[in-house]
Design a protein around this motif. Structure first.
Motif, PDB file in Angstrom:
ATOM      1  N   THR A 117       0.843  -1.192   0.000  1.00 23.64           N
ATOM      2  CA  THR A 117       0.000   0.000   0.000  1.00 23.64           C
ATOM      3  C   THR A 117       0.880   1.245   0.000  1.00 23.64           C
ATOM      4  N   ARG A 118       0.261   2.364  -0.353  1.00 12.56           N
ATOM      5  CA  ARG A 118       0.951   3.645  -0.314  1.00 12.56           C
ATOM      6  C   ARG A 118       0.319   4.536   0.740  1.00 12.56           C
ATOM      7  N   ARG A 119       1.119   5.428   1.313  1.00  6.87           N
ATOM      8  CA  ARG A 119       0.611   6.420   2.254  1.00  6.87           C
ATOM      9  C   ARG A 119       0.957   7.806   1.714  1.00  6.87           C
ATOM     10  N   VAL A 120       0.082   8.756   1.933  1.00 11.62           N
ATOM     11  CA  VAL A 120       0.262  10.106   1.396  1.00 11.62           C
ATOM     12  C   VAL A 120       1.045  10.947   2.391  1.00 11.62           C
ATOM     13  N   VAL A 121       2.192  11.465   1.933  1.00 12.30           N
ATOM     14  CA  VAL A 121       3.058  12.302   2.758  1.00 12.30           C
ATOM     15  C   VAL A 121       2.874  13.760   2.344  1.00 12.30           C
ATOM     16  N   GLU A 122       2.716  14.631   3.336  1.00  9.80           N
ATOM     17  CA  GLU A 122       2.595  16.064   3.085  1.00  9.80           C
ATOM     18  C   GLU A 122       3.921  16.726   3.431  1.00  9.80           C
ATOM     19  N   GLY A 123       4.352  17.685   2.602  1.00 11.41           N
ATOM     20  CA  GLY A 123       5.540  18.442   2.930  1.00 11.41           C
ATOM     21  C   GLY A 123       6.830  17.713   2.616  1.00 11.41           C
ATOM     22  N   PRO A 124       7.960  18.286   3.041  1.00 10.39           N
ATOM     23  CA  PRO A 124       9.276  17.760   2.658  1.00 10.39           C
ATOM     24  C   PRO A 124       9.671  16.531   3.465  1.00 10.39           C
ATOM     25  N   GLN A 125      10.704  15.856   2.957  1.00 10.13           N
ATOM     26  CA  GLN A 125      11.285  14.736   3.682  1.00 10.13           C
ATOM     27  C   GLN A 125      12.042  15.236   4.911  1.00 10.13           C
ATOM     28  N   GLY A 126      12.128  14.388   5.916  1.00 11.30           N
ATOM     29  CA  GLY A 126      12.845  14.706   7.143  1.00 11.30           C
ATOM     30  C   GLY A 126      12.546  13.655   8.188  1.00 11.30           C
ATOM     31  N   PRO A 127      13.173  13.727   9.339  1.00 12.15           N
ATOM     32  CA  PRO A 127      12.891  12.746  10.399  1.00 12.15           C
ATOM     33  C   PRO A 127      11.438  12.752  10.850  1.00 12.15           C
ATOM     34  N   LEU A 128      10.792  13.913  10.797  1.00 13.45           N
ATOM     35  CA  LEU A 128       9.370  14.017  11.129  1.00 13.45           C
ATOM     36  C   LEU A 128       8.589  14.256   9.836  1.00 13.45           C
ATOM     37  N   LEU A 129       7.630  13.369   9.552  1.00  6.37           N
ATOM     38  CA  LEU A 129       6.817  13.466   8.347  1.00  6.37           C
ATOM     39  C   LEU A 129       5.361  13.696   8.702  1.00  6.37           C
ATOM     40  N   GLN A 130       4.711  14.513   7.888  1.00 12.28           N
ATOM     41  CA  GLN A 130       3.267  14.659   7.991  1.00 12.28           C
ATOM     42  C   GLN A 130       2.633  13.607   7.088  1.00 12.28           C
ATOM     43  N   VAL A 131       1.966  12.641   7.691  1.00  6.85           N
ATOM     44  CA  VAL A 131       1.440  11.499   6.958  1.00  6.85           C
ATOM     45  C   VAL A 131      -0.064  11.413   7.188  1.00  6.85           C
ATOM     46  N   GLU A 132      -0.806  11.748   6.142  1.00  9.05           N
ATOM     47  CA  GLU A 132      -2.265  11.633   6.184  1.00  9.05           C
ATOM     48  C   GLU A 132      -2.847  12.277   7.439  1.00  9.05           C
ATOM     49  N   GLY A 133      -2.360  13.492   7.719  1.00  8.54           N
ATOM     50  CA  GLY A 133      -2.937  14.272   8.810  1.00  8.54           C
ATOM     51  C   GLY A 133      -2.265  14.113  10.155  1.00  8.54           C
ATOM     52  N   THR A 134      -1.283  13.237  10.274  1.00 11.97           N
ATOM     53  CA  THR A 134      -0.599  13.059  11.553  1.00 11.97           C
ATOM     54  C   THR A 134       0.914  13.193  11.368  1.00 11.97           C
ATOM     55  N   GLN A 135       1.584  13.576  12.434  1.00 11.68           N
ATOM     56  CA  GLN A 135       3.042  13.671  12.396  1.00 11.68           C
ATOM     57  C   GLN A 135       3.652  12.367  12.894  1.00 11.68           C
ATOM     58  N   GLU A 136       4.590  11.827  12.125  1.00 10.08           N
ATOM     59  CA  GLU A 136       5.214  10.562  12.487  1.00 10.08           C
ATOM     60  C   GLU A 136       6.731  10.689  12.445  1.00 10.08           C
TER      61      GLU A 136
END
Length: 381
Positions: A19-38
């Motif tokens: 499956t794929r997940r939608v990432v918002e914003g730039p790459q980095g240790p903290l990612l915005q993924v489908e509305g949550t920060q991971e």
């Protein structure tokens, strides 16, 4: 007509559905993924350069000069001054006479393999080589042979039995799912004794290994006319594309015969300019490689007592072997519930029964980030 719905359901029942997940914003240790920060341990942005201001500035300036698209194949009108400069810089960076930029590592491996060997020749591949090397070998039309993983002695035995045509050996430098290193000095010596070409895929070593990040061949002290290196520019370099570097005569031949180069539009000049900026940072900022080594040591010490074992790896790739597909996916999901993204890797990417969590470290991770992952895995264990 195939019932693909049924086949997809079968994959899901075996915990093999991707499956794929939608990432918002730039790459980095903290990612915005489908509305949550991971907290991300899944990127190949090993040096943390994908969102570096110097790369963004270089790309922005190049966009003003060249526009967005290259417009054509490099052999028609797509070869810009930015590409020409980058190829010279890449050759100097890895210590070879010449280099050629491709759109991706996959396209580079397919194109170079078929340019060097064909019907009547032999291509010999490490058993755990990347899919692009395997596909390149199959599509080349050459006789395909496989040697046991990282076994230079068995490779020599295979080469000794090849009596006709050209010979090409394919291997990763850093194996992307195991994190181990190929014995490049031994492989190069064997190939030299048997008049064979050696193509080294250094996708996961360039920027990370060797003096000033100049790659795995530099780390191994290998420099020979019969050795070619392929490096990708979308991992440690933080941009996109790939290159092949080596003897000038061989690179001139590849330019004439690599179909994935000849018949593809050149990648955007702005990306070439950004890569030039990245190379300067890679050579200058040793602290990024030092941070990776420190974080890997911290992770390995923290996970030493778990029921799952880390494969031996001195790289930014730290695979935690879980075993069963469902267990690996469940463990990945449990981490995700805590805001930590570590991908589960299952067959056919890895051998059956060796499903794993592939932990990828970045120079931008902190000691606290690694401690958080260690604590989460310890609690789950």
């Amino acid at each position: 007509m195939q019932d693909f719905t049924t086949r997809l359901e079968a994959l899901a029942s075996q915990s093999l559905l991707r499956t794929r997940r939608v990432v918002e914003g730039p790459q980095g240790p903290l990612l915005q993924v489908e509305g949550t920060q991971e907290l991300s341990f899944c990127s190949n942005d090993y040096l943390g350069l994908a969102n570096h201001p110097a790369l963004i500035d270089a790309a922005t300036d190049a966009l003003q000069r060249y526009g967005m698209g290259a417009g054509a194949s490099p052999l028609i009108s797509g070869h810009s001054r930015a590409h020409e400069s980058l190829e010279s810089e890449l050759a100097a960076f890895v210590g070879t006479p010449s280099a050629l930029v491709f759109g991706s590592g996959y396209m580079a491996n397919l194109g170079v393999t078929a340019a060097l060997v064909g019907k009547g020749d032999t291509v010999i591949v490490d058993r755990l080589a990347h899919a692009s090397l395997i596909d390149g070998a199959r599509l080349s039309g050459a006789s395909l042979k496989v040697f046991p993983h990282n076994d230079a002695v068995r490779l020599e035995q295979v080469l000794a039995r090849c009596t006709t045509g050209r010979k090409l050996v394919l291997t990763d430098a850093v194996f992307s799912m195991d994190g181990d290193l190929a014995p490049l000095a031994a492989l190069a010596a064997v190939c030299g004794r048997h008049d064979a070409w050696l193509l080294v895929d250094d996708a996961h070593g360039l920027g990370v290994h060797g003096p000033q990040g100049r790659g795995s061949l530099a780390l191994a002290g290998v420099r020979a006319a019969h050795v070619l290196t392929m490096g990708t520019l979308g991992k440690a370099a933080g941009v996109a594309g790939a290159f092949v570097a080596g003897d000038a005569g061989v690179l001139a031949w590849i330019l004439q015969r690599a179909r994935t180069y000849m018949f593809s539009t050149a990648h955007p000049p702005a990306l070439a300019a950004a890569t030039s900026a990245s190379l300067a940072l890679i050579a200058r900022e040793d602290w990024r490689r030092e941070r990776l080594q420190a974080l890997a040591a911290q992770l390995r010490a923290g996970l030493a007592g778990l029921p799952w074992s880390l494969l031996p790896s001195a790289t930014a790739i730290q695979p935690l072997i879980v075993g069963e597909n469902a267990t690996a996916r469940a463990l990945s999901a449990a981490l995700r519930a805590q805001g930590i993204w570590v991908p589960a890797i299952c067959p056919p990417t890895v051998p059956k029964g060796t499903a794993r969590l592939r932990i990828s470290l970045s120079a931008l991770h902190t000691s606290a980030d690694v401690a958080r992952l260690v604590a989460a895995l310890t609690a789950l264990a």
